[in-house]
Design an enzyme around this catalytic site. Structure first.
Site, PDB file in Angstrom:
ATOM      1  N   GLU A 196      -6.661   0.387 -16.865  1.00  0.00           N
ATOM      2  CA  GLU A 196      -7.593  -0.721 -16.337  1.00  0.00           C
ATOM      3  C   GLU A 196      -7.262  -1.072 -14.967  1.00  0.00           C
ATOM      4  OE1 GLU A 196      -9.928  -1.647 -17.822  1.00  0.00           O
ATOM      5  OE2 GLU A 196      -9.383  -0.755 -20.003  1.00  0.00           O
ATOM      6  N   HIS A 213      -9.000   1.334 -12.493  1.00  0.00           N
ATOM      7  CA  HIS A 213     -10.239   0.780 -12.164  1.00  0.00           C
ATOM      8  C   HIS A 213     -10.271  -0.161 -11.168  1.00  0.00           C
ATOM      9  CE1 HIS A 213     -12.470   2.740 -15.439  1.00  0.00           C
ATOM     10  NE2 HIS A 213     -11.900   2.167 -16.270  1.00  0.00           N
ATOM     11  N   LEU A 220      11.845   7.082  -0.783  1.00  0.00           N
ATOM     12  CA  LEU A 220      11.441   5.932  -0.321  1.00  0.00           C
ATOM     13  C   LEU A 220      12.234   5.797   1.097  1.00  0.00           C
ATOM     14  CD1 LEU A 220      11.124   3.442  -3.348  1.00  0.00           C
ATOM     15  CD2 LEU A 220       9.228   4.602  -1.799  1.00  0.00           C
ATOM     16  N   GLU A 247      14.125   3.817   3.477  1.00  0.00           N
ATOM     17  CA  GLU A 247      15.137   2.519   3.197  1.00  0.00           C
ATOM     18  C   GLU A 247      15.802   2.233   4.378  1.00  0.00           C
ATOM     19  OE1 GLU A 247      15.404   2.161  -1.436  1.00  0.00           O
ATOM     20  OE2 GLU A 247      16.339   3.889  -0.619  1.00  0.00           O
ATOM     21  N   ASP A 264      13.876  10.425   3.684  1.00  0.00           N
ATOM     22  CA  ASP A 264      13.893  10.653   2.299  1.00  0.00           C
ATOM     23  C   ASP A 264      12.800  11.550   1.792  1.00  0.00           C
ATOM     24  OD1 ASP A 264      14.601  10.322  -0.174  1.00  0.00           O
ATOM     25  OD2 ASP A 264      15.449   8.442  -0.038  1.00  0.00           O
ATOM     26  N   ASP A 310     -14.556   0.428  15.298  1.00  0.00           N
ATOM     27  CA  ASP A 310     -13.454   0.748  14.873  1.00  0.00           C
ATOM     28  C   ASP A 310     -12.977   2.183  15.760  1.00  0.00           C
ATOM     29  OD1 ASP A 310     -11.013   1.651  13.616  1.00  0.00           O
ATOM     30  OD2 ASP A 310     -11.866   2.518  12.109  1.00  0.00           O
ATOM     31  N   ASP A 330      -3.872   0.148  13.592  1.00  0.00           N
ATOM     32  CA  ASP A 330      -5.276   0.268  13.613  1.00  0.00           C
ATOM     33  C   ASP A 330      -6.047  -0.933  14.153  1.00  0.00           C
ATOM     34  OD1 ASP A 330      -7.928   1.273  13.018  1.00  0.00           O
ATOM     35  OD2 ASP A 330      -7.947   0.863  10.799  1.00  0.00           O
TER      36      ASP A 330
END
Length: 609
Positions: free
Chosen positions: A334, A337, A408, A410, A416, A467, A482
């Site tokens: 779910e 989705h 990750l 850190e 990493d 953009d 951005d």
């Protein structure tokens, strides 16, 4: 250095062929008994932590020795994790439990590249692991003064209800691009290398029926939720998404909404409650409701392509099985989705396994997303930019000291790339998480062959005339932020006005809904939005559909003129009970000269921005 705990599992091989036993997962026909015995490698006299960061378990499965490697899931809880329940008189009780030294682990089987594991080590070993393509479950036997555990295949758990269980989502969500054929959906190592992780801060809500089902035992419910989210987190790691539990609310006194078997009604009510109540109390990205009532013909329902939306970043899940793995897969489905993933079609594949996004739950729950799911998820993320999942909770929100090798980046790390065995980054020293000698960078859109890209190199393409493209500076591996043109700036030859980097006009919205040869309808069609009926309205207030004022009719339901072959519909519109918002004129759309749609009103550009 992390001390490794070696635990030997002595297996008394009693397969009990033809007999059965009642376990937490249900009635099991064929199982083995194991007796865990810890053999610690810590130095004599050393202080042993309650739950080690890393452990190995040696055991036999079907007579064959295996080694189970486990690492604590340090991304499971957020730093401000909270739990809420209600007193008998309805008072809200919120606590912030200490969850640093928890007992939930992910893992793998040694020498089995396709293996996975999700284990709770709180009171014995409980969870699942996949070995040689087969799913096994393990749990402690509730015997006095005994360390006995049961190990069994998922297929040996008796299923009470063999009826096919379906997800309630019946309509696919259309992304900006048509779905590619399976042969075009190959995910390359280079693509994965530059896909940054996303972080979903998850809030779980448990309804009153779940409390009743568990005889009011809130601790039992909490433990089950932790185990389920630990598995959801494991599943999404392979999609480059971390799922962290930021809150749990148990409706111990009464439901805060009317929970009905009609899934669409309940999902809508839960979304409204989340938007108007929960979000005012607790910051989070996505909320899921677990219910013990039987939903009509479905086991879950969610809005599609809705992550970060105040109302629609939600899903509901039926507590369909006593097996945590099954419920975790439904939750992952779910949430998929919400992340823009549709149900799999016939050409979608995840190797020899069933895929998570099948419309129905598979006989053996899968922990794999298909190639189609990966493409659709990242197509949604890159094209629709759900900003709430961009923030990396680690370091401020997630309880986790820096761990080299967890992929990750850190505090204190220059790169990493995972473990030395899995690292594919030529710029990074996996053992130290430092850049190799001569390397300027190890990741980023402005990093090429371990060097900063030349100044002026395009690193983010323009998505529209509102953009502009971004270019590397030559001084950093990261692409600049951005930046969009100012909201309200004319675009597309004055047919529209810029809004958050897009130039929304009705023609494009008609094309997205219905395809080619469909255009903005005549003004007379939009007058239907003055009716205030199930489809013709401008906005909703307290659940009521508010008819459009005459000057606002072009800010309600969108009407299109269909000129495609065989069609002659001058006032074509889109409406769905499952997603009433789809088919409405988008915010920022031009509704008159110098005016744009804002909250169902046609207002001056200067007022809107």
């Amino acid at each position: 250095m992390i001390q490794v705990l070696l635990v030997t599992i002595c297996l008394a091989a009693f397969p009990y062929q033809g007999s059965s036993i009642i376990l937490e997962s249900g009635n099991v026909n064929d199982y083995e008994i194991v007796y865990p015995r810890k053999v610690t490698a810590l130095p004599k006299g050393a202080v042993q932590p309650k739950y080690e960061d890393a452990m190995q378990y040696e055991l036999k499965v079907s007579g064959e020795p295996v080694v189970l490697h486990l690492e604590k899931n340090k991304q499971l809880f957020s730093k401000d994790y909270s739990e809420t329940h209600y007193s008998p008189d309805g008072r809200e009780i919120t606590t912030y439990p200490l969850v640093e030294d928890h007992c939930y682990y992910h893992g793998r089987i040694e020498n089995d590249a396709d293996s996975t594991a999700s284990i709770s080590a709180c009171n014995g070993l409980k969870g699942h692991f996949k070995l040689q393509g087969e799913m096994y479950l393990i749990e402690p036997l509730k015997l006095p003064d005994s360390e006995a555990h049961a190990v069994y295949k998922y297929e040996n758990v008796e299923k009470e209800d063999e009826a096919l269980k379906m997800c309630g989502v019946t309509q696919n969500w259309e992304s900006y691009e048509p779905i590619k054929k399976a042969s075009q959906l190959v995910v390359t190592a280079e693509h994965q290398k530059y896909n940054p992780f996303r972080f979903v801060e998850l809030f779980l809500v448990v309804d009153k029926a779940m409390v009743t089902k568990n005889n009011g035992d809130l601790d039992k419910i909490k433990t089950r939720m932790y185990e389920i989210v630990n598995t959801v987190n494991e599943i999404y790691r392979y999609m480059y998404i971390h799922v962290a539990l930021v809150g749990l609310e148990i409706w111990s006194n009464e439901d805060k909404i009317t929970v009905k078997p009609e899934a669409g009604y309940t999902l809508n009510a839960f979304g409204e409650w989340r938007k108007t109540d929960l979000l005012t109390r607790k910051k989070h990205d996505n909320a899921q409701l677990l219910t013990a009532i039987d939903l009509d013909r479905v086991i879950g329902l969610a809005y599609v392509g809705s992550m970060c939306h105040p109302k629609r970043s939600t899903g509901i899940i039926q507590d369909y099985s006593e097996i945590n793995l099954v419920v975790a897969v439904i939750m992952a489905h779910e949430m998929g989705h919400n992340l823009g993933i549709n149900h799999d079609s016939g050409y979608c594949s995840c190797g020899d396994y069933a895929c998570i996004m099948r419309p129905e739950i598979s006989p053996e729950p899968s922990t794999f997303f298909s190639n189609c799911s990966y493409f659709e998820c990242w197509d949604f993320i890159m094209n629709h930019n759900p900003e709430c999942i961009l923030n990396e909770p680690l370091g401020t929100d997630i309880i986790s000291p820096p761990v080299c090798g967890n992929e990750l980046l850190e505090v204190g790390e220059e790169c990493d790339c995972g473990t030395p065995e899995n690292c594919q980054n030529e710029c990074c020293d996996a053992a130290t998480c430092k850049l190799k000698s001569g390397s300027q960078c190890g990741h980023g859109d402005c990093c090429e062959q371990c060097k900063f890209s030349k100044s002026g190199t395009e690193c983010r393409a323009s998505m529209s005339e509102c953009d502009p493209a971004e270019h590397c500076t030559g001084q950093s591996s990261e692409c600049p932020a951005d930046v969009f043109h100012k909201n309200g700036q004319p675009c597309l030859d004055n047919y529209g006005y810029c809004y958050n980097g897009n130039c929304p006009i009705m023609y494009h919205q008609c094309y997205d809904l219905f395809g080619a040869d469909v255009y903005e309808a005549e003004d007379s069609c939009f007058e239907r939005n003055q009716k205030g009926n199930y489809y013709g309205y401008c906005r909703k207030e307290n659940g009521n559909k508010i008819p459009c004022a005459p000057e606002d009719v072009k800010c309600g339901r969108l009407y299109c003129k269909d000129n495609s072959p065989g069609q002659n519909n001058p006032c074509k519109m889109f409406y769905s009970n499952e997603d009433e918002h789809k088919g409405m004129v988008l915010p920022g759309t031009k509704c008159a000269d110098g005016k744009v749609c804002s909250n169902g009103h046609c207002v001056d550009v200067a007022t809107a921005y």
